[in-house]
Motif scaffolding. Structure first.
Motif, PDB file in Angstrom:
ATOM      1  N   LEU A 122      40.512 -10.055  -1.329  1.00 33.26           N
ATOM      2  CA  LEU A 122      41.531  -9.469  -2.187  1.00 33.26           C
ATOM      3  C   LEU A 122      42.936  -9.905  -1.799  1.00 33.26           C
ATOM      4  O   LEU A 122      43.212 -10.126  -0.618  1.00 33.26           O
ATOM      5  CB  LEU A 122      41.469  -7.937  -2.099  1.00 33.26           C
ATOM      6  N   PRO A 123      43.850 -10.001  -2.761  1.00 35.36           N
ATOM      7  CA  PRO A 123      45.257 -10.205  -2.395  1.00 35.36           C
ATOM      8  C   PRO A 123      45.778  -9.099  -1.487  1.00 35.36           C
ATOM      9  O   PRO A 123      46.701  -9.312  -0.698  1.00 35.36           O
ATOM     10  CB  PRO A 123      45.970 -10.190  -3.755  1.00 35.36           C
ATOM     11  N   GLU A 124      45.154  -7.917  -1.572  1.00 37.41           N
ATOM     12  CA  GLU A 124      45.586  -6.760  -0.784  1.00 37.41           C
ATOM     13  C   GLU A 124      44.747  -6.563   0.479  1.00 37.41           C
ATOM     14  O   GLU A 124      44.863  -5.521   1.139  1.00 37.41           O
ATOM     15  CB  GLU A 124      45.513  -5.491  -1.640  1.00 37.41           C
ATOM     16  N   SER A 125      43.903  -7.534   0.834  1.00 35.76           N
ATOM     17  CA  SER A 125      43.063  -7.380   2.022  1.00 35.76           C
ATOM     18  C   SER A 125      43.892  -7.164   3.284  1.00 35.76           C
ATOM     19  O   SER A 125      43.509  -6.402   4.179  1.00 35.76           O
ATOM     20  CB  SER A 125      42.159  -8.604   2.198  1.00 35.76           C
ATOM     21  N   GLU A 126      45.041  -7.816   3.348  1.00 36.93           N
ATOM     22  CA  GLU A 126      45.898  -7.648   4.529  1.00 36.93           C
ATOM     23  C   GLU A 126      46.389  -6.210   4.633  1.00 36.93           C
ATOM     24  O   GLU A 126      46.474  -5.643   5.735  1.00 36.93           O
ATOM     25  CB  GLU A 126      47.093  -8.608   4.461  1.00 36.93           C
ATOM     26  N   VAL A 127      46.695  -5.595   3.490  1.00 36.95           N
ATOM     27  CA  VAL A 127      47.117  -4.190   3.492  1.00 36.95           C
ATOM     28  C   VAL A 127      46.002  -3.319   4.050  1.00 36.95           C
ATOM     29  O   VAL A 127      46.227  -2.440   4.892  1.00 36.95           O
ATOM     30  CB  VAL A 127      47.491  -3.729   2.063  1.00 36.95           C
ATOM     31  N   LEU A 128      44.767  -3.559   3.589  1.00 34.44           N
ATOM     32  CA  LEU A 128      43.626  -2.791   4.077  1.00 34.44           C
ATOM     33  C   LEU A 128      43.448  -2.980   5.579  1.00 34.44           C
ATOM     34  O   LEU A 128      43.217  -2.014   6.319  1.00 34.44           O
ATOM     35  CB  LEU A 128      42.344  -3.222   3.352  1.00 34.44           C
ATOM     36  N   GLY A 129      43.561  -4.228   6.028  1.00 27.48           N
ATOM     37  CA  GLY A 129      43.391  -4.514   7.448  1.00 27.48           C
ATOM     38  C   GLY A 129      44.457  -3.877   8.306  1.00 27.48           C
ATOM     39  O   GLY A 129      44.176  -3.378   9.409  1.00 27.48           O
ATOM     40  N   ASP A 130      45.706  -3.869   7.830  1.00 33.61           N
ATOM     41  CA  ASP A 130      46.795  -3.256   8.598  1.00 33.61           C
ATOM     42  C   ASP A 130      46.559  -1.761   8.777  1.00 33.61           C
ATOM     43  O   ASP A 130      46.791  -1.205   9.866  1.00 33.61           O
ATOM     44  CB  ASP A 130      48.131  -3.493   7.896  1.00 33.61           C
ATOM     45  N   ILE A 131      46.105  -1.110   7.719  1.00 29.96           N
ATOM     46  CA  ILE A 131      45.858   0.339   7.809  1.00 29.96           C
ATOM     47  C   ILE A 131      44.669   0.614   8.722  1.00 29.96           C
ATOM     48  O   ILE A 131      44.689   1.568   9.515  1.00 29.96           O
ATOM     49  CB  ILE A 131      45.652   0.935   6.406  1.00 29.96           C
ATOM     50  N   ALA A 132      43.635  -0.235   8.656  1.00 33.28           N
ATOM     51  CA  ALA A 132      42.495  -0.070   9.566  1.00 33.28           C
ATOM     52  C   ALA A 132      42.946  -0.210  11.020  1.00 33.28           C
ATOM     53  O   ALA A 132      42.475   0.523  11.898  1.00 33.28           O
ATOM     54  CB  ALA A 132      41.413  -1.101   9.240  1.00 33.28           C
ATOM     55  N   ALA A 133      43.880  -1.136  11.281  1.00 33.32           N
ATOM     56  CA  ALA A 133      44.389  -1.305  12.642  1.00 33.32           C
ATOM     57  C   ALA A 133      45.152  -0.058  13.102  1.00 33.32           C
ATOM     58  O   ALA A 133      45.020   0.385  14.252  1.00 33.32           O
ATOM     59  CB  ALA A 133      45.294  -2.536  12.715  1.00 33.32           C
ATOM     60  N   LEU A 134      45.936   0.520  12.198  1.00 33.12           N
ATOM     61  CA  LEU A 134      46.660   1.743  12.539  1.00 33.12           C
ATOM     62  C   LEU A 134      45.706   2.900  12.835  1.00 33.12           C
ATOM     63  O   LEU A 134      45.973   3.736  13.702  1.00 33.12           O
ATOM     64  CB  LEU A 134      47.602   2.128  11.392  1.00 33.12           C
ATOM     65  N   GLU A 135      44.584   2.934  12.117  1.00 31.88           N
ATOM     66  CA  GLU A 135      43.599   3.995  12.328  1.00 31.88           C
ATOM     67  C   GLU A 135      42.740   3.732  13.561  1.00 31.88           C
ATOM     68  O   GLU A 135      42.007   4.616  14.016  1.00 31.88           O
ATOM     69  CB  GLU A 135      42.702   4.143  11.097  1.00 31.88           C
ATOM     70  N   GLY A 136      42.807   2.509  14.082  1.00 32.36           N
ATOM     71  CA  GLY A 136      42.077   2.173  15.294  1.00 32.36           C
ATOM     72  C   GLY A 136      40.576   2.061  15.106  1.00 32.36           C
ATOM     73  O   GLY A 136      39.811   2.308  16.050  1.00 32.36           O
ATOM     74  N   CYS A 137      40.137   1.678  13.929  1.00 28.95           N
ATOM     75  CA  CYS A 137      38.694   1.587  13.686  1.00 28.95           C
ATOM     76  C   CYS A 137      38.231   0.127  13.648  1.00 28.95           C
ATOM     77  O   CYS A 137      39.000  -0.791  13.329  1.00 28.95           O
ATOM     78  CB  CYS A 137      38.318   2.278  12.381  1.00 28.95           C
ATOM     79  N   GLU A 138      36.981  -0.081  13.964  1.00 27.70           N
ATOM     80  CA  GLU A 138      36.367  -1.398  13.860  1.00 27.70           C
ATOM     81  C   GLU A 138      36.264  -1.785  12.389  1.00 27.70           C
ATOM     82  O   GLU A 138      35.995  -0.942  11.531  1.00 27.70           O
ATOM     83  CB  GLU A 138      34.977  -1.375  14.488  1.00 27.70           C
ATOM     84  N   VAL A 139      36.492  -3.076  12.096  1.00 31.10           N
ATOM     85  CA  VAL A 139      36.425  -3.548  10.714  1.00 31.10           C
ATOM     86  C   VAL A 139      35.337  -4.602  10.585  1.00 31.10           C
ATOM     87  O   VAL A 139      35.228  -5.511  11.422  1.00 31.10           O
ATOM     88  CB  VAL A 139      37.774  -4.151  10.258  1.00 31.10           C
ATOM     89  N   ARG A 140      34.539  -4.476   9.539  1.00 31.28           N
ATOM     90  CA  ARG A 140      33.581  -5.509   9.172  1.00 31.28           C
ATOM     91  C   ARG A 140      33.955  -5.995   7.769  1.00 31.28           C
ATOM     92  O   ARG A 140      33.915  -5.226   6.809  1.00 31.28           O
ATOM     93  CB  ARG A 140      32.154  -4.964   9.219  1.00 31.28           C
ATOM     94  N   TRP A 141      34.347  -7.272   7.703  1.00 31.10           N
ATOM     95  CA  TRP A 141      34.809  -7.855   6.452  1.00 31.10           C
ATOM     96  C   TRP A 141      33.637  -8.473   5.690  1.00 31.10           C
ATOM     97  O   TRP A 141      32.808  -9.156   6.261  1.00 31.10           O
ATOM     98  CB  TRP A 141      35.856  -8.927   6.717  1.00 31.10           C
ATOM     99  N   PHE A 142      33.615  -8.248   4.358  1.00 32.13           N
ATOM    100  CA  PHE A 142      32.585  -8.874   3.529  1.00 32.13           C
ATOM    101  C   PHE A 142      33.244  -9.607   2.364  1.00 32.13           C
ATOM    102  O   PHE A 142      34.404  -9.354   2.027  1.00 32.13           O
ATOM    103  CB  PHE A 142      31.604  -7.814   3.004  1.00 32.13           C
ATOM    104  N   GLY A 143      32.504 -10.514   1.759  1.00 36.45           N
ATOM    105  CA  GLY A 143      33.004 -11.282   0.622  1.00 36.45           C
ATOM    106  C   GLY A 143      32.848 -12.767   0.864  1.00 36.45           C
ATOM    107  O   GLY A 143      32.264 -13.198   1.862  1.00 36.45           O
TER     108      GLY A 143
END
Length: 463
Positions: free
Chosen positions: A222-243
């Protein structure tokens, strides 16, 4: 099996009851209430208290109320609370707290319900699974789903939606998921947001409800994937990216053939293939995200793929059926539940790819809540690549008149204000061999067109 005893419900809500009772289900609608259900007297278009007497007559085991309704005895099986909505939320929190289930919550601008159903199919192969029915994803749908969850549930799938800022996080905190998935972010509900990035931030707020050590499953394309990733970093959670751009969960290839979509995934270092019982590359994308969520919960990939093979879209969400006319068989793509530019584009792509010798016809209704660009977004559908393969587009609603004007004259079908008008002359518009799509926002009632096509037939069957 008892879902709630009066003692447990009183402890959960802080309410009062004049007698002992037990219920094995929860209902908010007397039309679908089953004997033994707890009837919840919510106040929406009508005050649910007006229907409590009827619910008890139909066999309700008890009713959740904020006052003793007219015509109901004070010693009836009632759970009396200060506020019914808050009482339902308390019951939902208690339902979530008493189970050891592994919980996945899913949100997104498009594909929430289909992905929720995929997840339920995948997890049902691995344990007792509880999931939201229909699109119960709002302020009463989420707590209702949680309150309905049996204590011995092993996996739960909670769908969370929104129309305005600030709605998702409180619902996510009620659900307390171990895994939270965002299917996609698109120009939906723009009337309530400044831009799509604002929508992305609201969708990412689902991560605020994650349990300690929880995992975010996010769309990498997504064009907004970076926004999602930044918020996940602030929440301190593990991220698994798909697509297609996913790291360990990547969609390699998807092709539509016949009535199925065949997809190839690179999944945790191995090549995986899957067959999806419906057409649509968007279904393949949702499937890899759902598979990532299942494995994040500790589920088995092989069993999940077996469950995925059994999944198919539900009514109004891309379901397919055929209708027999004297002139031949008509194939209907029922995607009438909701619409926005992303989902309409996906539906047009499916219509264009559906095999058949007949014409490809689309009935399109207005897409709502798109904000100041709504006229341009409707007209822009005329330029969608799939339009080249579509013969006729019937336009329903004041906004879709802008698409009608933008279409080549040869593709212009009828132009009407309501689905009721569109359903009047279907015999003039449809013949045997045609492939017909119905798509529009829920308030446009495209289901009336779908039902009218069914009624034209000499019998219909799932495709």
């Amino acid at each position: 099996m008892t879902l709630w005893t009066s003692a447990d419900a009183v402890a959960a809500t802080g309410g009062q009851t004049p007698c002992d009772w037990a219920v094995n289900g929860i209902s908010i609608d007397t039309r679908t209430l089953l004997p033994g259900d707890l009837f919840v007297a919510l106040t929406a278009a009508r005050d649910g208290h007006d229907f409590v007497a009827q619910a008890l007559e139909k066999g309700a085991g008890a009713a959740l109320v904020s006052r003793i309704p007219e015509g109901v005895s004070p010693d009836a099986p009632l759970l009396l609370v200060e506020d019914v909505q808050q009482g339902l939320e308390a019951l939902g929190r208690a339902g979530r707290a008493r189970t050891k289930a592994k919980v996945v919550a899913v949100t997104g601008s498009v594909g929430k319900t289909s992905t929720k159903e995929m997840l339920a199919a995948m997890l049902s192969t691995q344990g007792r699974t509880h999931a939201a029915v229909a699109s119960y994803n709002n302020h009463w749908g989420v707590p209702l789903t949680l309150a309905r969850m049996p204590e011995d549930t092993e996996f739960a799938v909670i769908e969370i939606g929104m129309n305005h800022p600030g709605e998702i996080a409180p619902l996510a905190r009620q659900a307390r998921p171990h895994v939270a998935m965002v299917t996609t972010v698109a120009a939906v509900h723009l009337e309530a947001f400044d831009n799509v990035a604002g929508i992305a931030r609201e969708k990412a707020s689902i991560l605020q409800g994650l349990e300690l050590g929880g995992i975010a499953v996010l769309n990498a394309d997504l064009p907004e994937s970076e926004v999602l990733g930044d918020i996940a970093a602030l929440e301190g959670c593990e991220v698994r990216w798909f697509g297609r751009k996913g790291d360990t969960y990547a969609l390699s290839h998807a092709e539509m053939e016949g009535d199925v979509t065949r997809a190839s995934f690179r999944f945790e270092g191995q090549e995986v293939t899957a067959q999806i019982q419906s057409l649509g590359q968007h279904f393949a994308m949702n499937a890899i995200g759902a598979l990532a969520a299942v494995t994040a919960l500790g589920g088995d990939l092989t069993l999940a793929l077996q469950g995925l093979a059994l999944w198919s879209p539900v009514k109004g969400r891309g379901a397919r059926f055929t209708v027999a006319l004297p002139s031949g068989q008509v194939t209907v793509l029922d995607d009438a539940y909701n619409a926005n530019p992303t989902s309409v584009g996906a539906a047009l792509t499916v219509l264009a790819a559906t095999k058949g010798e007949g014409r490809r016809i689309a009935y399109l209704g207005d897409m709502k809540e798109l904000g100041p660009d709504e006229v341009a977004l409707h007209a822009a559908l005329a330029q969608h690549p799939a339009m080249a393969a579509i013969d006729t587009v019937h336009c329903i609603g004041p906004l879709m008149q802008h698409l009608h004007a933008a279409l080549p004259e040869a593709k212009r079908g009828i132009r009407v204000q309501t689905s009721a008008e569109a359903a009047e002359d279907l015999g003039e518009q449809i013949r045997g061999g045609d492939i017909v799509l119905a798509k529009g926002s829920l308030s446009m009632a495209l289901a009336r067109v779908v039902d009218a096509i069914r009624e034209m037939g000499q019998g219909s069957a799932p495709s």
